[in-house]
Design a protein around this motif. Structure first.
Motif, PDB file in Angstrom:
ATOM      1  N   MET A  16       0.826  -1.169   0.117  1.00 38.73           N
ATOM      2  CA  MET A  16       0.084   0.034   0.081  1.00 38.73           C
ATOM      3  C   MET A  16       0.788   1.265   0.181  1.00 38.73           C
ATOM      4  N   PRO A  17       0.655   2.157  -1.029  1.00 37.84           N
ATOM      5  CA  PRO A  17       1.424   3.448  -0.938  1.00 37.84           C
ATOM      6  C   PRO A  17       1.437   4.025   0.330  1.00 37.84           C
ATOM      7  N   ALA A  18       2.503   4.966   0.777  1.00 41.11           N
ATOM      8  CA  ALA A  18       2.533   5.469   2.004  1.00 41.11           C
ATOM      9  C   ALA A  18       1.292   6.523   2.340  1.00 41.11           C
ATOM     10  N   ASP A  19       1.083   7.324   1.190  1.00 39.59           N
ATOM     11  CA  ASP A  19       0.181   8.217   1.263  1.00 39.59           C
ATOM     12  C   ASP A  19      -1.200   7.876   1.352  1.00 39.59           C
ATOM     13  N   ARG A  20      -1.359   6.455   1.391  1.00 45.41           N
ATOM     14  CA  ARG A  20      -2.706   5.943   1.605  1.00 45.41           C
ATOM     15  C   ARG A  20      -2.923   5.215   2.972  1.00 45.41           C
ATOM     16  N   GLN A  21      -1.849   5.074   3.450  1.00 48.47           N
ATOM     17  CA  GLN A  21      -1.923   4.342   4.845  1.00 48.47           C
ATOM     18  C   GLN A  21      -3.025   4.761   5.940  1.00 48.47           C
ATOM     19  N   TRP A  22      -3.279   5.973   5.848  1.00 46.85           N
ATOM     20  CA  TRP A  22      -4.214   6.192   7.045  1.00 46.85           C
ATOM     21  C   TRP A  22      -5.577   6.816   6.357  1.00 46.85           C
ATOM     22  N   GLN A  23      -5.901   6.443   5.032  1.00 49.59           N
ATOM     23  CA  GLN A  23      -7.202   6.440   4.640  1.00 49.59           C
ATOM     24  C   GLN A  23      -8.276   5.334   5.073  1.00 49.59           C
ATOM     25  N   ALA A  24      -9.214   5.674   5.337  1.00 46.31           N
ATOM     26  CA  ALA A  24     -10.253   5.151   5.940  1.00 46.31           C
ATOM     27  C   ALA A  24     -11.990   5.451   5.425  1.00 46.31           C
ATOM     28  N   VAL A  25     -12.616   4.256   5.624  1.00 46.11           N
ATOM     29  CA  VAL A  25     -14.056   4.357   5.144  1.00 46.11           C
ATOM     30  C   VAL A  25     -14.926   4.401   6.543  1.00 46.11           C
ATOM     31  N   VAL A  26     -15.845   5.183   6.851  1.00 43.18           N
ATOM     32  CA  VAL A  26     -16.862   5.202   8.039  1.00 43.18           C
ATOM     33  C   VAL A  26     -17.996   4.678   7.073  1.00 43.18           C
ATOM     34  N   LEU A  27     -18.731   3.408   7.312  1.00 40.27           N
ATOM     35  CA  LEU A  27     -19.630   3.115   6.852  1.00 40.27           C
ATOM     36  C   LEU A  27     -20.689   3.268   7.672  1.00 40.27           C
ATOM     37  N   VAL A  28     -21.810   4.295   7.477  1.00 38.69           N
ATOM     38  CA  VAL A  28     -22.939   4.223   8.223  1.00 38.69           C
ATOM     39  C   VAL A  28     -24.312   3.655   7.733  1.00 38.69           C
ATOM     40  N   MET A  29     -24.546   2.658   8.420  1.00 37.14           N
ATOM     41  CA  MET A  29     -25.444   1.385   7.796  1.00 37.14           C
ATOM     42  C   MET A  29     -26.786   1.597   8.603  1.00 37.14           C
ATOM     43  N   GLY A  30     -27.886   0.877   7.912  1.00 34.04           N
ATOM     44  CA  GLY A  30     -29.028   0.713   8.721  1.00 34.04           C
ATOM     45  C   GLY A  30     -30.193   0.575   7.682  1.00 34.04           C
ATOM     46  N   VAL A  31     -31.224   0.230   8.063  1.00 38.99           N
ATOM     47  CA  VAL A  31     -32.322   0.084   7.348  1.00 38.99           C
ATOM     48  C   VAL A  31     -32.994   1.642   6.841  1.00 38.99           C
ATOM     49  N   SER A  32     -33.565   1.586   5.987  1.00 35.92           N
ATOM     50  CA  SER A  32     -34.263   2.897   5.590  1.00 35.92           C
ATOM     51  C   SER A  32     -34.887   3.706   6.564  1.00 35.92           C
ATOM     52  N   GLY A  33     -34.859   4.918   6.749  1.00 34.80           N
ATOM     53  CA  GLY A  33     -35.327   5.731   7.713  1.00 34.80           C
ATOM     54  C   GLY A  33     -34.567   5.720   9.159  1.00 34.80           C
ATOM     55  N   SER A  34     -33.370   5.117   9.127  1.00 30.80           N
ATOM     56  CA  SER A  34     -32.470   5.121  10.368  1.00 30.80           C
ATOM     57  C   SER A  34     -31.703   6.479  10.475  1.00 30.80           C
ATOM     58  N   GLY A  35     -31.738   7.025   9.243  1.00 29.60           N
ATOM     59  CA  GLY A  35     -31.057   8.378   9.509  1.00 29.60           C
ATOM     60  C   GLY A  35     -29.408   8.430   9.096  1.00 29.60           C
ATOM     61  N   LYS A  36     -29.221   7.372   8.148  1.00 25.08           N
ATOM     62  CA  LYS A  36     -27.696   7.185   7.648  1.00 25.08           C
ATOM     63  C   LYS A  36     -27.248   8.550   7.080  1.00 25.08           C
ATOM     64  N   SER A  37     -28.150   9.204   5.913  1.00 20.07           N
ATOM     65  CA  SER A  37     -27.631  10.215   5.259  1.00 20.07           C
ATOM     66  C   SER A  37     -27.437  11.394   6.235  1.00 20.07           C
ATOM     67  N   THR A  38     -28.115  11.699   7.149  1.00 16.40           N
ATOM     68  CA  THR A  38     -28.114  12.739   8.067  1.00 16.40           C
ATOM     69  C   THR A  38     -26.874  12.609   8.873  1.00 16.40           C
ATOM     70  N   VAL A  39     -26.975  11.470   9.546  1.00 18.56           N
ATOM     71  CA  VAL A  39     -25.686  11.257  10.428  1.00 18.56           C
ATOM     72  C   VAL A  39     -24.633  11.210   9.947  1.00 18.56           C
ATOM     73  N   GLY A  40     -24.346  10.434   8.743  1.00 14.37           N
ATOM     74  CA  GLY A  40     -23.190  10.423   7.848  1.00 14.37           C
ATOM     75  C   GLY A  40     -22.737  12.027   7.457  1.00 14.37           C
ATOM     76  N   GLU A  41     -23.611  12.798   7.143  1.00 12.22           N
ATOM     77  CA  GLU A  41     -23.259  13.991   6.781  1.00 12.22           C
ATOM     78  C   GLU A  41     -22.532  14.761   7.815  1.00 12.22           C
ATOM     79  N   LEU A  42     -23.171  14.717   9.128  1.00 11.24           N
ATOM     80  CA  LEU A  42     -22.618  15.252  10.053  1.00 11.24           C
ATOM     81  C   LEU A  42     -20.970  14.921  10.540  1.00 11.24           C
ATOM     82  N   ILE A  43     -20.913  13.356  10.528  1.00 10.18           N
ATOM     83  CA  ILE A  43     -19.836  12.868  10.772  1.00 10.18           C
ATOM     84  C   ILE A  43     -18.590  13.295   9.812  1.00 10.18           C
ATOM     85  N   ALA A  44     -19.033  13.359   8.683  1.00  9.72           N
ATOM     86  CA  ALA A  44     -18.133  13.658   7.404  1.00  9.72           C
ATOM     87  C   ALA A  44     -17.763  15.076   7.597  1.00  9.72           C
ATOM     88  N   GLY A  45     -19.012  16.077   8.162  1.00 10.85           N
ATOM     89  CA  GLY A  45     -18.528  17.464   8.211  1.00 10.85           C
ATOM     90  C   GLY A  45     -17.393  17.537   9.444  1.00 10.85           C
TER      91      GLY A  45
END
Length: 179
Positions: free
Chosen positions: A1-30
């Protein structure tokens, strides 16, 4: 893995529809200064039409969508070090599919009572998801297993509270992912 990618990550906000994934995900990303991706716009038109008509998606329906999401998460041109993805990721196999790549994936699982989910879906306008599909999503849902190390959050709290709780549990993402 290239050195500049070592600390890249994904935060996967999951759940069924209506659980608030988009709203909470946008707040976390911000809060992280991360890219935010909502999985819904990446559904093929056939999937959207099927859901609008009240028909549940099959694993085969979801595969091209999951492939596209995985491509987006692993795009070498993506400049952000952290990407937050709001995606139902109902089954372990779907989450495992998204984990196949260079970036570590951290799960934030938004769960709640069916009555609250139905209430939220009933009050939502302008979304293609047919609320009658909630039952099929709940039936398909495979909650994260302990080895997935998901952060479980009950959705009966405000979105900003959930985002803060997720961020606290994630800690300093850069430090955590590098170790």
């Amino acid at each position: 893995m290239p050195a500049d990618r070592q600390w890249q990550a994904v935060v996967l906000v999951m759940g069924v529809s209506g659980s608030g994934k988009s709203t909470v995900g946008e707040l976390i990303a911000g809060a992280l200064g991360a890219d935010f991706l909502d999985a819904d716009p990446y559904h093929p038109a056939e999937n959207v039409a099927k859901m609008q008509a009240g028909h549940a998606l099959t694993d085969a329906d979801r595969l091209p969508w999951l492939e596209k999401l995985r491509e987006l998460l692993n795009d070498p041109e993506r400049k952000a070090h952290v990407v937050v993805l709001a995606c139902s990721a109902l089954k372990r196999a779907y989450r495992d599919h998204l984990r196949r790549g260079e970036r570590p994936v951290h799960l934030v699982y938004l769960h709640g009572r069916e009555a609250l989910l139905r209430k939220r879906l009933g009050g939502r306008a302008g979304h293609f998801f047919n609320p009658t599909l909630l039952e099929s999503q709940l039936e398909s849902l495979e909650e994260p297993a302990p080895e997935e190390q998901a952060i479980w959050l009950e959705i009966n709290k405000p979105a900003d509270y959930l985002a803060r709780a997720a961020l606290a549990a994630l800690g300093n993402l850069q430090t955590r992912v590098q170790s």
